[in-house]
Design an enzyme around this catalytic site. Structure first.
Site, PDB file in Angstrom:
ATOM      1  N   GLU A 162      -8.648  57.404  -1.676  1.00  0.00           N
ATOM      2  CA  GLU A 162      -9.116  56.425  -0.690  1.00  0.00           C
ATOM      3  C   GLU A 162      -7.930  55.628  -0.144  1.00  0.00           C
ATOM      4  O   GLU A 162      -7.062  55.175  -0.892  1.00  0.00           O
ATOM      5  CB  GLU A 162     -10.105  55.461  -1.332  1.00  0.00           C
ATOM      6  N   LYS A 210     -12.394  75.873  15.130  1.00  0.00           N
ATOM      7  CA  LYS A 210     -12.528  76.408  16.486  1.00  0.00           C
ATOM      8  C   LYS A 210     -11.201  77.030  16.936  1.00  0.00           C
ATOM      9  O   LYS A 210     -10.585  77.799  16.208  1.00  0.00           O
ATOM     10  CB  LYS A 210     -13.031  75.334  17.440  1.00  0.00           C
ATOM     11  N   ARG A 230     -12.447  73.543   8.533  1.00  0.00           N
ATOM     12  CA  ARG A 230     -13.480  72.740   9.164  1.00  0.00           C
ATOM     13  C   ARG A 230     -13.168  71.264   8.898  1.00  0.00           C
ATOM     14  O   ARG A 230     -13.040  70.832   7.755  1.00  0.00           O
ATOM     15  CB  ARG A 230     -14.856  73.099   8.601  1.00  0.00           C
ATOM     16  N   ASP A 276     -13.244  64.306  24.129  1.00  0.00           N
ATOM     17  CA  ASP A 276     -13.723  65.141  23.031  1.00  0.00           C
ATOM     18  C   ASP A 276     -13.210  66.552  23.295  1.00  0.00           C
ATOM     19  O   ASP A 276     -13.793  67.306  24.073  1.00  0.00           O
ATOM     20  CB  ASP A 276     -15.246  65.106  22.970  1.00  0.00           C
ATOM     21  N   THR A 296     -11.847  68.882  16.630  1.00  0.00           N
ATOM     22  CA  THR A 296     -12.016  69.567  15.362  1.00  0.00           C
ATOM     23  C   THR A 296     -10.735  70.331  15.057  1.00  0.00           C
ATOM     24  O   THR A 296      -9.948  70.644  15.961  1.00  0.00           O
ATOM     25  CB  THR A 296     -13.188  70.561  15.404  1.00  0.00           C
ATOM     26  N   TYR A 355      -8.729  62.021  -5.810  1.00  0.00           N
ATOM     27  CA  TYR A 355      -9.367  60.924  -5.089  1.00  0.00           C
ATOM     28  C   TYR A 355      -8.265  60.089  -4.451  1.00  0.00           C
ATOM     29  O   TYR A 355      -7.357  59.633  -5.139  1.00  0.00           O
ATOM     30  CB  TYR A 355     -10.178  60.069  -6.054  1.00  0.00           C
TER      31      TYR A 355
END
Length: 433
Positions: free
Chosen positions: A75, A253, A259, A224, A250, A73
């Site tokens: 954050e 691709k 991903r 984008d 992304t 974790y």
């Protein structure tokens, strides 16, 4: 994932490159789930993967995804976490950031977004407030859900004006961004931001023209580049970073990573972007995915990746030409990228019917509703496909006429093609043994 080993000429026996003890334990404790994983490996090993937004990651990327970093974790950001024990994952994130900024020439990178949509959300959150006007590509002409769909946050929170593509005297001559329309719409609507990019635009975009129009009306320019950033990394597509205020993308691709999402921006917007990702729109980052992004970015900086990116484009152009030679109409008359949008109505099928016929033959591609389409969006007149995956497998221009022939024969409802498709794919396994 699959290897080249086969139990018959048309059935590949798959394994997982990162399997080993982990897969054995999964088989022992959850054979039902293990069968699903192996079944998907079987599918990938025996079908032509032509979905424009998919690719095969490297074993290194898969190893990072399955690493103990999945347990942590974290954050916050390196050096400023909300949890203890983050010293090593800090190194992984800093490595990913350094590699991204160096590869694309950006002043700042945020590698935490969970997806491309999360990256776009962060850009909007950093630059806009609900109710602001955004000028983006119309969804009917190839825009993404985050470019104004009423079912998406973008269409619910912002006033969206859509620009489109030209109709053209012929289908092949149309489909290009209408920059004069874009300029007129920008002056009419005075948007706070202009979004550049789409999910089915096969040509290079004139980023300088977008920048000029954005400057004319005092708008931010958000690019984008979800589909094309891997081609940018390999020098096979123009780099939007020098022109954009923010670039969203992304990491799968064409970039061939895990991903996930990525945001690039200038130093002036770095703090706003970071705060828009965390704490505004996300919690703790997926550190195994961040590490996998670092692995993919290192791979994308190598000379062989540049060869790969150019081969992706060469394959797409050859495939588009071979499809056109068999009566399939190609949007814009060709492609500059990995992506092909095509009208299959001349073969007597809708896009949805084409997708089903191809799937039955082991050819995986998407249906597509073309700009100015007369078919309902649930059916469409077109298909959308890409060459990133098959190029990763090692296919070259000489295989593209065969791929086109298999597609057209499937659309003409010829039966018994699955064996031919599997035989072709077996010669180019995604993960050779």
């Amino acid at each position: 994932m699959p290897t080249a080993e086969a139990s018959s000429p048309h059935i590949v026996t798959p394994t997982l490159p990162a399997g080993g003890r982990g897969l054995d334990e999964l088989r022992a404790h959850d054979p039902e789930l293990a069968d699903i994983l192996l079944g998907e490996a079987q599918r990938q090993a025996s079908c032509l993967q032509l979905i424009a937004g998919e690719n095969f990651t490297s074993p290194a990327v898969l190893t990072a995804l399955g690493s103990p970093l999945a347990n942590k974790y974290a954050e916050g950001y390196p050096g400023h976490r909300h949890h203890a024990g983050c010293e090593l994952v800090d190194l992984a994130e800093r490595l990913a950031v350094e590699r991204a900024t160096r590869l694309f020439g950006a002043a700042h990178a945020n590698v935490q977004p969970y997806s491309g949509s999360s990256a776009v959300l962060a850009a909007y959150a950093a630059l806009l407030v609900p109710g602001d006007t955004v000028l983006a590509m119309s969804l009917a002409h190839g825009g993404h859900l985050t470019h104004g769909s009423e079912s998406n946050f973008s269409g619910r929170w912002f006033r969206i004006a859509g620009y489109g593509v030209t109709r053209g005297e012929t289908f092949e001559e149309g489909g290009l961004i209408d920059y004069e329309q874009l300029r007129d719409l920008a002056h009419r609507h005075r948007p706070k931001a202009i979004v550049c990019g789409g999910i089915a635009y096969p040509r290079h975009i004139d980023y300088a023209a977008f920048r000029e129009i954005a400057d004319d009306v005092g708008a931010y320019l958000i690019v984008d580049a979800a589909h094309t950033l891997g081609l940018v990394a390999g020098g096979a597509a123009p780099n939007p970073v020098p022109y954009a205020d923010v670039v969203c993308a992304t990491t799968h691709k064409t970039l061939r990573g895990p991903r996930g999402g990525l945001v690039l921006c200038g130093a002036d917007l770095a703090q706003r972007i970071d705060r828009a990702v965390f704490p505004f729109s996300q919690g703790g980052p997926h550190m195994h995915a961040v590490a996998a992004k670092a692995a993919a970015l290192a791979e994308a900086a190598r000379p062989e990746f540049a060869l790969y990116a150019h081969q992706v484009v060469a394959n797409a152009r050859t495939l588009a030409g071979a499809l056109a030679a068999q009566g399939v109409r190609i949007a814009t008359g060709g492609t500059d990228t990995h992506l092909i949008a095509a009208d299959v109505s001349a073969l007597g099928v809708t896009g949805m019917r084409a997708r089903g016929l191809c799937a039955a033959a082991g050819i995986v591609l998407d249906k597509y509703t073309l700009p100015y389409d007369t078919e309902p969006c649930t059916a469409g007149s077109g298909i959308r496909l890409g060459t990133a995956s098959v190029t990763t497998q090692g296919m070259r221009e000489e295989q593209m006429p065969q791929v086109a022939d298999l597609i057209v024969r499937a659309l003409r409802e010829e039966r018994g093609l699955a064996g031919e498709v599997a035989e072709l794919v077996e010669a180019f396994p995604p993960y050779p043994g």
